[in-house]
Design a protein around this motif. Structure first.
Motif, mmCIF file in Angstrom:
data_model
loop_
_atom_site.group_PDB
_atom_site.id
_atom_site.type_symbol
_atom_site.label_atom_id
_atom_site.label_comp_id
_atom_site.label_asym_id
_atom_site.label_seq_id
_atom_site.Cartn_x
_atom_site.Cartn_y
_atom_site.Cartn_z
ATOM 1 N N ALA A 5 0.828 -1.207 0.000
ATOM 2 C CA ALA A 5 0.000 0.000 0.000
ATOM 3 C C ALA A 5 0.863 1.257 0.000
ATOM 4 C CB ALA A 5 -0.933 -0.003 1.213
ATOM 5 N N ALA A 6 1.940 1.253 0.789
ATOM 6 C CA ALA A 6 2.824 2.415 0.844
ATOM 7 C C ALA A 6 3.577 2.607 -0.472
ATOM 8 C CB ALA A 6 3.815 2.262 2.001
ATOM 9 N N ILE A 7 4.000 1.512 -1.071
ATOM 10 C CA ILE A 7 4.676 1.598 -2.372
ATOM 11 C C ILE A 7 3.734 2.210 -3.405
ATOM 12 C CG2 ILE A 7 5.568 0.217 -4.300
ATOM 13 C CD1 ILE A 7 6.717 -1.716 -2.211
ATOM 14 N N TYR A 8 2.484 1.777 -3.367
ATOM 15 C CA TYR A 8 1.499 2.292 -4.324
ATOM 16 C C TYR A 8 1.274 3.795 -4.137
ATOM 17 C CZ TYR A 8 -2.968 3.203 -6.557
ATOM 18 O OH TYR A 8 -3.954 3.752 -7.324
ATOM 19 N N THR A 9 0.958 4.209 -2.890
ATOM 20 C CA THR A 9 0.639 5.616 -2.660
ATOM 21 C C THR A 9 1.835 6.521 -2.914
ATOM 22 O OG1 THR A 9 1.037 5.258 -0.283
ATOM 23 C CG2 THR A 9 -1.245 5.190 -1.043
ATOM 24 N N SER A 10 3.027 6.095 -2.515
ATOM 25 C CA SER A 10 4.202 6.931 -2.765
ATOM 26 C C SER A 10 4.496 7.028 -4.264
ATOM 27 C CB SER A 10 5.429 6.370 -2.030
ATOM 28 O OG SER A 10 5.763 5.070 -2.494
ATOM 29 N N GLY A 11 4.259 5.929 -4.998
ATOM 30 C CA GLY A 11 4.486 5.958 -6.441
ATOM 31 C C GLY A 11 3.479 6.831 -7.164
ATOM 32 N N VAL A 12 2.217 6.760 -6.751
ATOM 33 C CA VAL A 12 1.161 7.535 -7.410
ATOM 34 C C VAL A 12 1.260 9.019 -7.064
ATOM 35 C CG1 VAL A 12 -1.330 7.943 -7.429
ATOM 36 C CG2 VAL A 12 -0.453 5.628 -7.658
ATOM 37 N N LEU A 13 1.505 9.328 -5.790
ATOM 38 C CA LEU A 13 1.516 10.718 -5.347
ATOM 39 C C LEU A 13 2.880 11.385 -5.523
ATOM 40 C CD1 LEU A 13 -0.598 10.320 -2.078
ATOM 41 C CD2 LEU A 13 -1.388 10.929 -4.371
ATOM 42 N N GLY A 14 3.914 10.578 -5.731
ATOM 43 C CA GLY A 14 5.237 11.144 -5.973
ATOM 44 C C GLY A 14 5.926 11.661 -4.730
ATOM 45 N N VAL A 15 5.518 11.180 -3.545
ATOM 46 C CA VAL A 15 6.122 11.609 -2.280
ATOM 47 C C VAL A 15 6.517 10.368 -1.487
ATOM 48 C CG1 VAL A 15 5.765 12.837 -0.102
ATOM 49 C CG2 VAL A 15 4.741 13.715 -2.210
ATOM 50 N N PRO A 16 7.786 10.222 -1.084
ATOM 51 C CA PRO A 16 8.198 9.058 -0.295
ATOM 52 C C PRO A 16 7.373 8.926 0.978
ATOM 53 C CG PRO A 16 10.118 10.283 -1.060
ATOM 54 C CD PRO A 16 8.914 11.125 -1.376
ATOM 55 N N THR A 17 7.141 7.684 1.391
ATOM 56 C CA THR A 17 6.294 7.416 2.557
ATOM 57 C C THR A 17 6.798 8.098 3.818
ATOM 58 O OG1 THR A 17 5.651 5.277 1.644
ATOM 59 C CG2 THR A 17 5.349 5.577 4.003
ATOM 60 N N LEU A 18 8.103 8.081 4.046
ATOM 61 C CA LEU A 18 8.645 8.683 5.267
ATOM 62 C C LEU A 18 8.459 10.187 5.299
ATOM 63 C CD1 LEU A 18 11.913 6.606 5.814
ATOM 64 C CD2 LEU A 18 9.696 6.359 6.951
ATOM 65 N N GLN A 19 8.306 10.816 4.127
ATOM 66 C CA GLN A 19 8.062 12.265 4.099
ATOM 67 C C GLN A 19 6.601 12.597 4.386
ATOM 68 O OE1 GLN A 19 9.567 14.270 0.603
ATOM 69 N NE2 GLN A 19 11.521 13.199 0.659
#
Length: 486
Positions: free
Chosen positions: A419-433
């Motif tokens: 889920a985190a890989i998907y959202t960070s890839g779609v939104l263009g913002v790393p999960t930790l940020q």
């Protein structure tokens, strides 16, 4: 010891050693050597395969396990590829530019975050899909937020929070149906139970986004930059409110329970068809190639280059690679018995309602970390702790709620989970940020922990609340203590 006896039944010391190896590779690779995430997880997969061979698995079995993990990623990969096509086709057709253009005209920086959060909550609830909400409106909100001068990490956290609301609460969501099935309870009892953690978390998140929004008032926003972005959009694209019907169509398909992949594919096709009529300035090759390589244009404003020169299947390939690697090594860990060895020991130590809920949350987090799978993090702890909840006289809908507060939520916070890989890839913002601004997924486990410690909203199987010492002392222990006091 024979191979048959070893395979799939790992002892606790070997399981802990396997985890230590995995953590060491991640820590050294990411923090010390600065390797790419894909490289690190490729090394982890190799290490896990070597350990599997050492404990008795054959090369053919290891290969089959890895392939089984990759097969589980196929649907997610198709969705990721379709999101890439949607982004590319919606940019070249003018859909995303139109949403950003009108959003900049209508939405004020002061209430953008609050309104965006509420809209994402509504869309994710009625579609039952966090992926659809983040992959459609989430992309547009990222563009609007950039135009308004809002920190992309803050906007991404807002989108993720809103997307999670529906994934967690909607009766149309797969996880909302999966958790009560794993806990053997009714879905509506499950949803009612989730109100205890989700409602206060949602209200607090809304207040926080409202407060943070006022830090980005119109007075502090460079309105000249907003005007420049709007002008740049109209110079390159033909904007029209009729183009907004395409995302509406896609969301309606999702509401009608059309599979996410097919709904997004329909949105892509609609975008391509409309592009030929709405954006005649682009060539046929530019329009069609947007699905594969994304949109590519020349803008005088650097922010417009960032906003619109993206999308396409190719933009998702790194995310696709991570998906395959993460689910492959997660499958290896599960088949090797690493998870079972650790979780069985945890289950054996827990006999009381309070510690039981806390251990379930920790187990969900551990499962997400090890398998990168939201579904495994719901099903596996549910299967392991189901009987423990019965023995502790705790209602099964408390277990199902905890599985969602853990398995569903943590999968958006662990950077290498699906889920985190998907959202960070779609939104263009790393999960930790985006994580510090993802208020809803942070607050839900916090409330679950508070309830576990205090006993508030923790119920017995007959529906009565667990109170007083009953939170930390089992029913058997309480009866023994009462008998002793007589």
């Amino acid at each position: 010891m024979s191979k048959e006896k070893v395979k799939g039944k790992m002892g606790l010391p070997m399981a802990l050693f396997t985890l230590l190896v995995m953590v060491a590779i991640m820590a050294v690779g990411l923090a010390v050597l600065g390797l790419s995430t894909v490289t690190v997880f490729a090394l982890v997969l190799v290490a896990m395969a070597i350990i599997a061979l050492c404990i008795g698995f054959s090369m053919e079995e290891v290969q089959e396990i890895i392939l089984a993990g990759c097969r589980k990623a196929i649907l997610v990969i198709l969705i990721l590829m379709s999101v890439g096509m949607v982004v590319g086709s919606w940019i070249v057709s003018g859909v995303v530019p139109s949403i950003i253009y009108y959003g900049l005209q209508i939405l004020s920086p002061s209430y953008f975050l609050l309104v965006g959060f509420i809209i994402c909550c509504i869309v994710s609830f009625f579609t039952g899909s966090s992926y659809t909400a983040a992959g459609t409106l989430g992309v547009a909100f990222m563009g609007i937020g950039s135009g308004l001068g809002i920190n992309p990490a803050l906007t991404a956290g807002m989108v993720i929070s809103g997307a999670i609301f529906g994934d967690k609460m909607s009766p149309f969501s797969d996880t909302t149906n999966m958790a009560p099935a794993a806990a053997e309870t009714d879905i509506f009892l499950h949803i009612k139970s989730m109100l205890w953690t989700t409602v206060p978390a949602t209200l607090i998140a809304a207040v926080l986004y409202f407060i943070l929004g006022f830090q980005h008032s119109s007075a502090s926003t460079d309105m000249g930059n907003v005007a420049a972005i709007s002008a740049g959009i109209t110079e390159t694209f033909n904007v029209s409110p009729f183009l907004l019907l395409i995302p509406v169509l896609t969301i309606l398909l999702a509401v009608k329970k059309v599979p996410s992949f097919l709904a997004l594919l329909a949105g892509t096709i609609a975008g391509i068809v409309v592009a030929f009529f709405a954006q005649p300035q682009f060539s046929i090759a530019t329009i069609l190639n947007s699905m594969a390589t994304g949109f590519s244009g020349e803008f005088s404003n650097d922010m417009l280059n960032t906003l619109f020169n993206r999308g396409g299947i190719s933009s998702m390939m790194t995310t696709v690679s991570l998906s395959l690697l993460c689910l492959a090594f997660g499958e290896l860990l599960q088949r090797m018995g690493v998870l079972t060895a650790i979780l069985d020991r945890l289950e054996a130590l827990v006999r009381k309602p309070g510690p039981l809920v806390l251990t379930t949350l920790f187990t969900c987090l551990l499962t997400v970390i090890l398998t990168a799978s939201q579904y495994v993090a719901i099903l596996l702890p549910g299967e392991i702790f189901k009987e423990s909840y019965k023995k502790a006289d705790v209602a099964p809908y408390v277990l199902s709620r905890t599985l969602e507060d853990g398995g569903t939520i943590f999968s958006f916070l662990v950077p290498w989970s699906m889920a985190a890989i998907y959202t960070s890839g779609v939104l263009g913002v790393p999960t930790l940020q985006s994580l510090p601004y993802s208020f809803l997924p942070i607050l839900c486990p916090v409330f679950a922990i508070i309830y576990a410690i205090t006993g508030f909203a923790v119920f017995k199987t007959d529906g009565s609340p667990v109170t007083g010492k009953g939170v930390w002392f089992s029913r058997k222990a309480r009866l023994a203590a009462q008998e002793k006091s007589k």
